[in-house]
Design a protein around this motif. Structure first.
Motif, PDB file in Angstrom:
ATOM      1  N   ARG A   3       0.864  -1.176   0.000  1.00 15.33           N
ATOM      2  CA  ARG A   3       0.000   0.000   0.000  1.00 15.33           C
ATOM      3  C   ARG A   3       0.900   1.225   0.000  1.00 15.33           C
ATOM      4  N   LEU A   4       0.672   2.119  -0.944  1.00 11.98           N
ATOM      5  CA  LEU A   4       1.349   3.408  -0.979  1.00 11.98           C
ATOM      6  C   LEU A   4       0.296   4.456  -0.676  1.00 11.98           C
ATOM      7  N   GLN A   5       0.499   5.189   0.377  1.00 13.37           N
ATOM      8  CA  GLN A   5      -0.428   6.261   0.720  1.00 13.37           C
ATOM      9  C   GLN A   5      -0.100   7.455  -0.175  1.00 13.37           C
ATOM     10  N   THR A   6      -1.033   7.848  -1.026  1.00 18.37           N
ATOM     11  CA  THR A   6      -0.760   8.927  -1.974  1.00 18.37           C
ATOM     12  C   THR A   6      -1.262  10.284  -1.475  1.00 18.37           C
ATOM     13  N   ALA A   7      -2.206  10.288  -0.544  1.00 13.80           N
ATOM     14  CA  ALA A   7      -2.715  11.534   0.028  1.00 13.80           C
ATOM     15  C   ALA A   7      -3.395  11.228   1.350  1.00 13.80           C
ATOM     16  N   GLY A   8      -3.486  12.221   2.195  1.00 18.69           N
ATOM     17  CA  GLY A   8      -4.195  12.071   3.455  1.00 18.69           C
ATOM     18  C   GLY A   8      -3.532  11.099   4.409  1.00 18.69           C
ATOM     19  N   THR A   9      -4.347  10.584   5.316  1.00 16.33           N
ATOM     20  CA  THR A   9      -3.850   9.725   6.387  1.00 16.33           C
ATOM     21  C   THR A   9      -4.698   8.466   6.492  1.00 16.33           C
ATOM     22  N   PHE A  10      -4.039   7.354   6.806  1.00 14.59           N
ATOM     23  CA  PHE A  10      -4.698   6.067   6.966  1.00 14.59           C
ATOM     24  C   PHE A  10      -4.161   5.423   8.238  1.00 14.59           C
ATOM     25  N   LEU A  11      -5.045   4.952   9.094  1.00 13.07           N
ATOM     26  CA  LEU A  11      -4.669   4.239  10.322  1.00 13.07           C
ATOM     27  C   LEU A  11      -4.853   2.753  10.071  1.00 13.07           C
ATOM     28  N   PHE A  12      -3.901   1.941  10.519  1.00  5.57           N
ATOM     29  CA  PHE A  12      -3.995   0.505  10.241  1.00  5.57           C
ATOM     30  C   PHE A  12      -3.623  -0.325  11.454  1.00  5.57           C
ATOM     31  N   GLU A  13      -4.080  -1.585  11.397  1.00  4.38           N
ATOM     32  CA  GLU A  13      -3.727  -2.563  12.418  1.00  4.38           C
ATOM     33  C   GLU A  13      -3.694  -3.945  11.776  1.00  4.38           C
ATOM     34  N   GLN A  14      -2.618  -4.681  12.029  1.00  3.06           N
ATOM     35  CA  GLN A  14      -2.515  -6.073  11.596  1.00  3.06           C
ATOM     36  C   GLN A  14      -1.504  -6.772  12.495  1.00  3.06           C
ATOM     37  N   ASP A  15      -1.839  -7.977  12.888  1.00  3.40           N
ATOM     38  CA  ASP A  15      -0.955  -8.796  13.732  1.00  3.40           C
ATOM     39  C   ASP A  15      -0.495  -8.067  14.993  1.00  3.40           C
ATOM     40  N   GLY A  16      -1.389  -7.286  15.594  1.00  4.06           N
ATOM     41  CA  GLY A  16      -1.060  -6.576  16.828  1.00  4.06           C
ATOM     42  C   GLY A  16      -0.223  -5.328  16.619  1.00  4.06           C
ATOM     43  N   ARG A  17       0.091  -5.003  15.383  1.00  3.47           N
ATOM     44  CA  ARG A  17       0.862  -3.792  15.085  1.00  3.47           C
ATOM     45  C   ARG A  17      -0.098  -2.719  14.579  1.00  3.47           C
ATOM     46  N   GLU A  18       0.093  -1.526  15.072  1.00  4.19           N
ATOM     47  CA  GLU A  18      -0.711  -0.395  14.643  1.00  4.19           C
ATOM     48  C   GLU A  18       0.196   0.680  14.084  1.00  4.19           C
ATOM     49  N   GLY A  19      -0.348   1.498  13.199  1.00  5.40           N
ATOM     50  CA  GLY A  19       0.467   2.576  12.666  1.00  5.40           C
ATOM     51  C   GLY A  19      -0.355   3.570  11.881  1.00  5.40           C
ATOM     52  N   VAL A  20       0.344   4.581  11.419  1.00  8.93           N
ATOM     53  CA  VAL A  20      -0.252   5.669  10.654  1.00  8.93           C
ATOM     54  C   VAL A  20       0.521   5.809   9.357  1.00  8.93           C
ATOM     55  N   LEU A  21      -0.209   5.889   8.264  1.00  3.07           N
ATOM     56  CA  LEU A  21       0.415   6.154   6.970  1.00  3.07           C
ATOM     57  C   LEU A  21       0.038   7.548   6.521  1.00  3.07           C
ATOM     58  N   GLU A  22       1.037   8.279   6.037  1.00  2.00           N
ATOM     59  CA  GLU A  22       0.825   9.599   5.464  1.00  2.00           C
ATOM     60  C   GLU A  22       1.348   9.563   4.039  1.00  2.00           C
ATOM     61  N   ALA A  23       1.070  10.589   3.273  1.00  2.00           N
ATOM     62  CA  ALA A  23       1.462  10.618   1.862  1.00  2.00           C
ATOM     63  C   ALA A  23       2.929  10.232   1.687  1.00  2.00           C
ATOM     64  N   GLY A  24       3.158   9.267   0.782  1.00  2.00           N
ATOM     65  CA  GLY A  24       4.501   8.780   0.493  1.00  2.00           C
ATOM     66  C   GLY A  24       4.902   7.550   1.273  1.00  2.00           C
ATOM     67  N   ASP A  25       4.186   7.243   2.355  1.00  2.00           N
ATOM     68  CA  ASP A  25       4.499   6.067   3.173  1.00  2.00           C
ATOM     69  C   ASP A  25       4.019   4.801   2.474  1.00  2.00           C
ATOM     70  N   MET A  26       4.734   3.712   2.730  1.00  2.00           N
ATOM     71  CA  MET A  26       4.369   2.409   2.183  1.00  2.00           C
ATOM     72  C   MET A  26       4.122   1.429   3.317  1.00  2.00           C
ATOM     73  N   LEU A  27       3.364   0.391   2.999  1.00  5.66           N
ATOM     74  CA  LEU A  27       3.031  -0.630   3.981  1.00  5.66           C
ATOM     75  C   LEU A  27       2.886  -1.966   3.269  1.00  5.66           C
ATOM     76  N   VAL A  28       3.478  -2.999   3.842  1.00  6.42           N
ATOM     77  CA  VAL A  28       3.257  -4.366   3.379  1.00  6.42           C
ATOM     78  C   VAL A  28       2.171  -4.945   4.273  1.00  6.42           C
ATOM     79  N   PHE A  29       1.135  -5.485   3.657  1.00  7.41           N
ATOM     80  CA  PHE A  29       0.136  -6.172   4.464  1.00  7.41           C
ATOM     81  C   PHE A  29      -0.154  -7.531   3.857  1.00  7.41           C
ATOM     82  N   ASP A  30      -0.483  -8.449   4.739  1.00  8.67           N
ATOM     83  CA  ASP A  30      -0.700  -9.843   4.364  1.00  8.67           C
ATOM     84  C   ASP A  30      -2.200 -10.084   4.230  1.00  8.67           C
ATOM     85  N   THR A  31      -2.647 -10.368   3.019  1.00  6.46           N
ATOM     86  CA  THR A  31      -4.077 -10.564   2.774  1.00  6.46           C
ATOM     87  C   THR A  31      -4.611 -11.849   3.406  1.00  6.46           C
TER      88      THR A  31
END
Length: 118
Positions: A3-31
């Motif tokens: 996931r590449l955050q292209t604008a704004g902010t996204f809050l996420f949680e997976q496997d007990g980890r939480e975080g915030v993505l802002e524009a330009g941030d990337m995230l690997v998530f397991d489907t």
């Protein structure tokens, strides 16, 4: 998936980890695992489906990189983030041979960022 955050902010949680993505941030998530997210005002993203076996063939097990935001603070991450941002603009205009090359380059850049992050 990446996931590449292209604008704004996204809050996420997976496997007990939480975080915030802002524009330009990337995230690997397991489907294959539960994932929760919350879009804040103006949030937009680019999702890149990445074959797990191709990533792991390049750098091994990526479980430790799952659900950890990758900020574009280092050159490798900036390059990957910028490259991914450009893909939607050009992807549908590439011929088949070029698209395959771009796919491989994209995987290689993603792996560079993942390896650096791990």
């Amino acid at each position: 998936m990446i996931r590449l955050q292209t604008a704004g902010t996204f809050l996420f949680e997976q496997d007990g980890r939480e975080g915030v993505l802002e524009a330009g941030d990337m995230l690997v998530f397991d489907t294959r695992r539960p994932f929760r997210g919350r879009y804040l005002s103006g949030a937009k993203e680019l999702i890149v489906k990445v074959p797990r076996h191709e990533v792991e063939a390049r750098i091994g097990d990526v479980r430790q990189a799952v659900a950890r935001s990758i900020k574009p603070l280092e050159a490798e991450h900036q390059l990957t983030s910028s490259y991914l941002t450009m893909l939607p603009v050009h992807a549908d205009r590439l011929d088949v041979a070029t698209a395959q090359l771009v796919k491989n380059h994209t995987l290689d850049l993603l792996v560079v960022s993942l390896a650096k992050a791990m």
